[in-house]
Design a protein around this motif. Sequence first.
Motif, mmCIF file in Angstrom:
data_model
loop_
_atom_site.group_PDB
_atom_site.id
_atom_site.type_symbol
_atom_site.label_atom_id
_atom_site.label_comp_id
_atom_site.label_asym_id
_atom_site.label_seq_id
_atom_site.Cartn_x
_atom_site.Cartn_y
_atom_site.Cartn_z
ATOM 1 N N UNK A 227 51.092 62.899 49.372
ATOM 2 C CA UNK A 227 51.672 61.834 50.179
ATOM 3 C C UNK A 227 51.067 60.472 49.928
ATOM 4 N N UNK A 228 50.620 60.207 48.687
ATOM 5 C CA UNK A 228 49.922 58.954 48.410
ATOM 6 C C UNK A 228 50.587 58.146 47.296
ATOM 7 N N UNK A 229 50.872 58.763 46.163
ATOM 8 C CA UNK A 229 51.313 58.020 44.981
ATOM 9 C C UNK A 229 52.815 58.125 44.730
ATOM 10 N N UNK A 230 53.292 59.318 44.394
ATOM 11 C CA UNK A 230 54.692 59.455 43.991
ATOM 12 C C UNK A 230 55.659 59.135 45.129
ATOM 13 N N UNK A 231 55.374 59.652 46.326
ATOM 14 C CA UNK A 231 56.310 59.402 47.431
ATOM 15 C C UNK A 231 56.318 57.931 47.829
ATOM 16 N N UNK B 206 46.526 54.396 53.271
ATOM 17 C CA UNK B 206 45.924 54.873 52.020
ATOM 18 C C UNK B 206 46.953 55.203 50.945
ATOM 19 N N UNK B 207 48.158 54.645 51.067
ATOM 20 C CA UNK B 207 49.146 54.851 50.004
ATOM 21 C C UNK B 207 48.657 54.149 48.743
ATOM 22 N N UNK B 208 48.969 54.716 47.567
ATOM 23 C CA UNK B 208 48.496 54.103 46.330
ATOM 24 C C UNK B 208 49.230 54.649 45.120
ATOM 25 N N UNK B 209 50.316 53.996 44.680
ATOM 26 C CA UNK B 209 50.973 54.411 43.432
ATOM 27 C C UNK B 209 50.031 54.222 42.249
ATOM 28 N N UNK B 210 50.135 55.118 41.263
ATOM 29 C CA UNK B 210 49.300 54.907 40.084
ATOM 30 C C UNK B 210 49.818 53.712 39.286
ATOM 31 N N UNK B 211 49.032 53.260 38.326
ATOM 32 C CA UNK B 211 49.339 52.005 37.631
ATOM 33 C C UNK B 211 50.661 52.066 36.864
ATOM 34 N N UNK C 299 57.856 45.184 49.982
ATOM 35 C CA UNK C 299 57.943 46.639 50.114
ATOM 36 C C UNK C 299 56.549 47.251 50.152
ATOM 37 N N UNK C 300 55.666 46.751 49.287
ATOM 38 C CA UNK C 300 54.284 47.245 49.229
ATOM 39 C C UNK C 300 53.589 47.042 50.573
ATOM 40 N N UNK C 301 53.693 45.828 51.107
ATOM 41 C CA UNK C 301 53.032 45.512 52.380
ATOM 42 C C UNK C 301 53.593 46.345 53.521
ATOM 43 N N UNK C 302 54.906 46.570 53.499
ATOM 44 C CA UNK C 302 55.529 47.368 54.557
ATOM 45 C C UNK C 302 55.031 48.809 54.510
ATOM 46 N N UNK C 303 55.033 49.407 53.337
ATOM 47 C CA UNK C 303 54.600 50.801 53.218
ATOM 48 C C UNK C 303 53.107 50.929 53.507
ATOM 49 N N UNK C 304 52.339 49.950 53.076
ATOM 50 C CA UNK C 304 50.900 49.991 53.346
ATOM 51 C C UNK C 304 50.603 49.845 54.832
ATOM 52 N N UNK C 305 51.404 49.056 55.537
ATOM 53 C CA UNK C 305 51.256 48.956 56.994
ATOM 54 C C UNK C 305 51.520 50.305 57.657
ATOM 55 N N UNK C 306 52.457 51.051 57.092
ATOM 56 C CA UNK C 306 52.815 52.353 57.664
ATOM 57 C C UNK C 306 51.812 53.436 57.293
ATOM 58 N N UNK C 307 51.307 53.399 56.072
ATOM 59 C CA UNK C 307 50.327 54.389 55.595
ATOM 60 C C UNK C 307 49.253 53.656 54.808
#
Length: 295
Positions: free
Chosen positions: A231-235, A264-269, A254-262
Amino acid sequence: MTETVLCEPSELYNILNQYMRFSRLTETNYLCLIDIREEHEYNDGHIITARNVKWSSQGKHVMPFGVEIESMRYIVVYDSVTCSLQKTGPVTECADSLAKASRYPVKILAGGYEKFAALYPFLRTMKSVYTIRELESLKPYPVEILPKQLYMGDYKQATNPNMLRDLKLSALVNVSEESVLTFEKGNCAVLDIRVADSVKADLYTCFEQVCSFTDSHLRSGRAVLIFSRHGISRCSTLTMAFLIHHLKYSLKAAWEHVQDCKTNMRPNRGFVQQLSDWETHVLGSRITDTAEPSY
């Protein structure tokens, strides 16, 4: 002294469901959730881990023992129905008092207990005291990206039939390498995207399919869960791709929105680059500088 702000129910829901190895509610300085209703109302039911504030004979609130306001990352106060900062009363007085000692804005739950309990009845409880072991055993729910519509989580959450039922999920996007055939998914429609969490893996060619699948279910009033193994990178990559497509968000938004929700989310490079290409494809230009350290 900090300010007081309104906190939407979905924001508190996500705060309650953050986790690393265990629920973040195990951290003593993570969340101070204060219920200022009468004691009998609190005893009849309250939000999980909430503490009931006491009131002195002078009409001042007395904080529960052991709460260190100065070190708390989140402080949320609620009554039964308050939905505005404009009206003064016990909940605003309590929040203003706490804000004098807090390093972060003190949040007042919009709509109070009644609205939150109506939206998330499975997070109500009559239990008032938790041991560390009990907190460690809590099973966080998928975070809510679009209220009552789009969720993001991990494989364990997607394979928990109680969570599927509680969130009224009707569709799943599986971007883990595990098969969905091995668990009970009820009546959920499932889209399988078998892609490894590797910087060389290609998720870009799946963006259109995922967006079309998710869009069709949301338009029909059905809730969707996008999940990967941890539940961190691919999703999070697919979730941001959908927000760019559906809401025309820039990658940054989109990044800021998802990071606000979770948090420790972190897509790989590799996925970050694919999201940048998708932003260009959907919006017509590259808006977000992915060379910035935050990406």
